[in-house]
Design a protein around this motif. Structure first.
Motif, PDB file in Angstrom:
ATOM      1  N   ILE A 140       0.839  -1.191   0.000  1.00 63.02           N
ATOM      2  CA  ILE A 140       0.000   0.000   0.000  1.00 63.02           C
ATOM      3  C   ILE A 140       0.877   1.245   0.000  1.00 63.02           C
ATOM      4  O   ILE A 140       1.859   1.335   0.747  1.00 63.02           O
ATOM      5  CB  ILE A 140      -0.929   0.033   1.234  1.00 63.02           C
ATOM      6  N   PHE A 141       0.503   2.214  -0.846  1.00 59.53           N
ATOM      7  CA  PHE A 141       1.226   3.482  -0.908  1.00 59.53           C
ATOM      8  C   PHE A 141       0.237   4.631  -0.727  1.00 59.53           C
ATOM      9  O   PHE A 141      -0.832   4.642  -1.326  1.00 59.53           O
ATOM     10  CB  PHE A 141       1.963   3.619  -2.241  1.00 59.53           C
ATOM     11  N   TYR A 142       0.627   5.584   0.107  1.00 55.03           N
ATOM     12  CA  TYR A 142      -0.191   6.768   0.363  1.00 55.03           C
ATOM     13  C   TYR A 142       0.548   7.995  -0.201  1.00 55.03           C
ATOM     14  O   TYR A 142       1.715   8.223   0.128  1.00 55.03           O
ATOM     15  CB  TYR A 142      -0.431   6.953   1.860  1.00 55.03           C
ATOM     16  N   PHE A 143      -0.135   8.764  -1.039  1.00 56.21           N
ATOM     17  CA  PHE A 143       0.479   9.930  -1.685  1.00 56.21           C
ATOM     18  C   PHE A 143      -0.148  11.224  -1.152  1.00 56.21           C
ATOM     19  O   PHE A 143      -1.368  11.376  -1.146  1.00 56.21           O
ATOM     20  CB  PHE A 143       0.281   9.870  -3.202  1.00 56.21           C
ATOM     21  N   LEU A 144       0.710  12.142  -0.718  1.00 60.74           N
ATOM     22  CA  LEU A 144       0.254  13.455  -0.288  1.00 60.74           C
ATOM     23  C   LEU A 144       0.754  14.461  -1.307  1.00 60.74           C
ATOM     24  O   LEU A 144       1.962  14.588  -1.528  1.00 60.74           O
ATOM     25  CB  LEU A 144       0.794  13.784   1.102  1.00 60.74           C
ATOM     26  N   ASN A 145      -0.173  15.173  -1.948  1.00 63.99           N
ATOM     27  CA  ASN A 145       0.186  16.080  -3.043  1.00 63.99           C
ATOM     28  C   ASN A 145      -0.808  17.239  -3.092  1.00 63.99           C
ATOM     29  O   ASN A 145      -1.706  17.277  -3.920  1.00 63.99           O
ATOM     30  CB  ASN A 145       0.205  15.306  -4.368  1.00 63.99           C
ATOM     31  N   GLU A 146      -0.639  18.192  -2.183  1.00 63.15           N
ATOM     32  CA  GLU A 146      -1.531  19.351  -2.116  1.00 63.15           C
ATOM     33  C   GLU A 146      -1.094  20.473  -3.056  1.00 63.15           C
ATOM     34  O   GLU A 146      -1.819  21.431  -3.273  1.00 63.15           O
ATOM     35  CB  GLU A 146      -1.578  19.891  -0.678  1.00 63.15           C
ATOM     36  N   ASN A 147       0.148  20.373  -3.592  1.00 61.85           N
ATOM     37  CA  ASN A 147       0.695  21.385  -4.489  1.00 61.85           C
ATOM     38  C   ASN A 147       0.693  22.783  -3.878  1.00 61.85           C
ATOM     39  O   ASN A 147       0.376  23.773  -4.543  1.00 61.85           O
ATOM     40  CB  ASN A 147      -0.063  21.405  -5.824  1.00 61.85           C
ATOM     41  N   ASP A 148       1.035  22.871  -2.608  1.00 64.79           N
ATOM     42  CA  ASP A 148       1.118  24.167  -1.939  1.00 64.79           C
ATOM     43  C   ASP A 148       2.562  24.581  -1.661  1.00 64.79           C
ATOM     44  O   ASP A 148       2.816  25.593  -1.013  1.00 64.79           O
ATOM     45  CB  ASP A 148       0.314  24.151  -0.632  1.00 64.79           C
ATOM     46  N   GLY A 149       3.514  23.784  -2.163  1.00 66.34           N
ATOM     47  CA  GLY A 149       4.925  24.088  -1.943  1.00 66.34           C
ATOM     48  C   GLY A 149       5.502  23.436  -0.704  1.00 66.34           C
ATOM     49  O   GLY A 149       6.713  23.503  -0.480  1.00 66.34           O
ATOM     50  N   TYR A 150       4.632  22.802   0.115  1.00 64.51           N
ATOM     51  CA  TYR A 150       5.085  22.246   1.384  1.00 64.51           C
ATOM     52  C   TYR A 150       4.742  20.763   1.536  1.00 64.51           C
ATOM     53  O   TYR A 150       4.673  20.257   2.657  1.00 64.51           O
ATOM     54  CB  TYR A 150       4.476  23.041   2.549  1.00 64.51           C
ATOM     55  N   ASP A 151       4.511  20.071   0.453  1.00 63.21           N
ATOM     56  CA  ASP A 151       4.156  18.651   0.536  1.00 63.21           C
ATOM     57  C   ASP A 151       5.247  17.849   1.232  1.00 63.21           C
ATOM     58  O   ASP A 151       4.980  17.086   2.163  1.00 63.21           O
ATOM     59  CB  ASP A 151       3.887  18.086  -0.858  1.00 63.21           C
ATOM     60  N   ALA A 152       6.487  17.999   0.784  1.00 64.54           N
ATOM     61  CA  ALA A 152       7.590  17.262   1.404  1.00 64.54           C
ATOM     62  C   ALA A 152       7.791  17.684   2.861  1.00 64.54           C
ATOM     63  O   ALA A 152       8.234  16.894   3.690  1.00 64.54           O
ATOM     64  CB  ALA A 152       8.880  17.471   0.618  1.00 64.54           C
ATOM     65  N   SER A 153       7.427  18.931   3.174  1.00 59.05           N
ATOM     66  CA  SER A 153       7.605  19.443   4.535  1.00 59.05           C
ATOM     67  C   SER A 153       6.758  18.699   5.550  1.00 59.05           C
ATOM     68  O   SER A 153       7.057  18.726   6.754  1.00 59.05           O
ATOM     69  CB  SER A 153       7.254  20.932   4.587  1.00 59.05           C
ATOM     70  N   ARG A 154       5.709  18.025   5.090  1.00 59.49           N
ATOM     71  CA  ARG A 154       4.865  17.266   6.025  1.00 59.49           C
ATOM     72  C   ARG A 154       5.644  16.160   6.727  1.00 59.49           C
ATOM     73  O   ARG A 154       5.178  15.618   7.717  1.00 59.49           O
ATOM     74  CB  ARG A 154       3.685  16.644   5.281  1.00 59.49           C
ATOM     75  N   ILE A 155       6.812  15.828   6.235  1.00 64.65           N
ATOM     76  CA  ILE A 155       7.637  14.821   6.895  1.00 64.65           C
ATOM     77  C   ILE A 155       8.050  15.309   8.291  1.00 64.65           C
ATOM     78  O   ILE A 155       8.459  14.524   9.144  1.00 64.65           O
ATOM     79  CB  ILE A 155       8.892  14.492   6.041  1.00 64.65           C
ATOM     80  N   LEU A 156       7.926  16.608   8.535  1.00 67.98           N
ATOM     81  CA  LEU A 156       8.272  17.196   9.825  1.00 67.98           C
ATOM     82  C   LEU A 156       7.088  17.223  10.788  1.00 67.98           C
ATOM     83  O   LEU A 156       7.249  17.614  11.954  1.00 67.98           O
ATOM     84  CB  LEU A 156       8.791  18.628   9.627  1.00 67.98           C
ATOM     85  N   ASN A 157       5.921  16.812  10.300  1.00 70.89           N
ATOM     86  CA  ASN A 157       4.723  16.774  11.150  1.00 70.89           C
ATOM     87  C   ASN A 157       4.677  15.422  11.866  1.00 70.89           C
ATOM     88  O   ASN A 157       4.161  14.438  11.342  1.00 70.89           O
ATOM     89  CB  ASN A 157       3.466  16.988  10.304  1.00 70.89           C
ATOM     90  N   GLU A 158       5.237  15.372  13.056  1.00 72.34           N
ATOM     91  CA  GLU A 158       5.359  14.122  13.790  1.00 72.34           C
ATOM     92  C   GLU A 158       4.000  13.500  14.096  1.00 72.34           C
ATOM     93  O   GLU A 158       3.838  12.269  14.056  1.00 72.34           O
ATOM     94  CB  GLU A 158       6.136  14.357  15.087  1.00 72.34           C
ATOM     95  N   SER A 159       3.010  14.328  14.397  1.00 71.02           N
ATOM     96  CA  SER A 159       1.664  13.810  14.691  1.00 71.02           C
ATOM     97  C   SER A 159       1.089  13.083  13.484  1.00 71.02           C
ATOM     98  O   SER A 159       0.457  12.023  13.612  1.00 71.02           O
ATOM     99  CB  SER A 159       0.733  14.955  15.106  1.00 71.02           C
ATOM    100  N   PHE A 160       1.322  13.636  12.303  1.00 76.16           N
ATOM    101  CA  PHE A 160       0.844  13.025  11.067  1.00 76.16           C
ATOM    102  C   PHE A 160       1.519  11.672  10.840  1.00 76.16           C
ATOM    103  O   PHE A 160       0.865  10.672  10.504  1.00 76.16           O
ATOM    104  CB  PHE A 160       1.102  13.966   9.891  1.00 76.16           C
ATOM    105  N   LEU A 161       2.834  11.612  11.021  1.00 70.52           N
ATOM    106  CA  LEU A 161       3.552  10.353  10.820  1.00 70.52           C
ATOM    107  C   LEU A 161       3.093   9.287  11.811  1.00 70.52           C
ATOM    108  O   LEU A 161       2.916   8.117  11.443  1.00 70.52           O
ATOM    109  CB  LEU A 161       5.061  10.574  10.952  1.00 70.52           C
ATOM    110  N   LYS A 162       2.887   9.685  13.055  1.00 72.96           N
ATOM    111  CA  LYS A 162       2.427   8.723  14.059  1.00 72.96           C
ATOM    112  C   LYS A 162       1.024   8.209  13.720  1.00 72.96           C
ATOM    113  O   LYS A 162       0.726   7.019  13.885  1.00 72.96           O
ATOM    114  CB  LYS A 162       2.431   9.373  15.439  1.00 72.96           C
ATOM    115  N   GLU A 163       0.174   9.101  13.235  1.00 80.55           N
ATOM    116  CA  GLU A 163      -1.178   8.698  12.847  1.00 80.55           C
ATOM    117  C   GLU A 163      -1.129   7.702  11.693  1.00 80.55           C
ATOM    118  O   GLU A 163      -1.830   6.694  11.683  1.00 80.55           O
ATOM    119  CB  GLU A 163      -1.991   9.925  12.444  1.00 80.55           C
TER     120      GLU A 163
END
Length: 271
Positions: free
Chosen positions: A170-193
């Protein structure tokens, strides 16, 4: 398409009313200078041509958009547009990305992984400006405030993902095209979820600025798929970061080197 033809396409798309163009055929570079601001940017034509062979006219559209927004940001700064801490976000870049601006002012950075580094950006609407030490006085903030504001800002961004299954993985893709998609890797709460949804090995990939891929790798084929996928995104991205992926475990990100048809042996790698 040849470099000279690409230069003409860019001049036609961007216009000549405000800009001067200087094509260096030996270096295969195009320097674009804003006549009023007396500032400019240098475009590496070979990079655009490589993408053109893969995504055609979209490659030119992307670079024209980037150029337009970069000069718009310069104009906003020249006009002393004031922004507060709410407009500051973290951005992920490769460790090979420059540590100083072209004027020689050090960027504000934070170490992240062996492959990536965190920079900080002042959001200007449709684009952003990477923050350097020279900008701190203008913004009237400290480095500590910059980092705190960025940590808060990244948590506010949407984390919607699209799910795909390939060969039982399974692969999950995050692509909001707001310039900060890769930056979500810094959202620890998101990664834990996301980790609560994972049945196999959890991987996180940031091949370029505008995508984040989370993998639920359940068999050896999954690693082959992941390697091909990240390399593809890395080669077509406007701002490439790294073709390597990371294993996410116990809140830590560890780069993995994927060999075809072989699952990475993390214990062996540590020896």
């Amino acid at each position: 398409m040849k470099s000279k033809e690409l230069v003409e396409k860019l001049k036609s798309s961007i216009g000549t009313e405000r800009f001067d163009y200087h094509f260096d055929s030996e270096k295969d570079e195009l320097r674009i200078e804003h006549r009023t601001l007396k500032q400019g940017m240098t475009i590496h034509l070979s990079d655009i041509l490589a993408k053109y062979h893969t995504i055609k006219e979209k490659a030119i559209e992307e670079v024209v958009y980037t150029i337009d927004q970069t000069f718009a940001a310069m104009e906003s700064e020249k006009n002393d547009v004031i922004y507060d801490l709410a407009n500051i976000y973290p951005i992920i870049r490769s460790t090979s990305f420059p540590l100083k601006s072209k004027e020689g002012s050090p960027f504000i950075t934070t170490e992240h992984t062996a492959e990536t580094r965190v920079y900080y950006a002042l959001d200007l609407g449709k684009t952003y400006r990477i923050i350097d030490e020279k900008m701190l006085e203008k913004l009237n903030v400290s480095e500590h405030q910059i980092r705190d504001a960025a940590r808060f800002s990244i948590k506010k961004l949407a984390t919607n993902t699209k799910k795909d299954e390939v060969a039982g993985n399974i692969f999950y893709f995050l692509n909001e095209n707001d310039g900060y998609d890769a930056s979500r890797i810094l959202n620890e709460s998101f990664l834990k979820e996301m980790s609560t949804k994972i049945e196999g090995d959890m991987t996180v990939s940031v091949p370029h600025q505008d995508v984040l891929i989370i993998g639920d790798i359940r068999n050896e084929v999954g690693y082959d798929v992941l390697a091909q996928m990240t390399m593809h995104f890395f080669t077509v991205g406007m701002v490439p970061i790294t073709s390597l992926s990371f294993v996410y475990e116990n809140g830590e990100l560890e780069p993995i080197f994927i060999l075809a048809k072989n699952k990475p042996n993390k214990e062996q790698d540590k020896k």
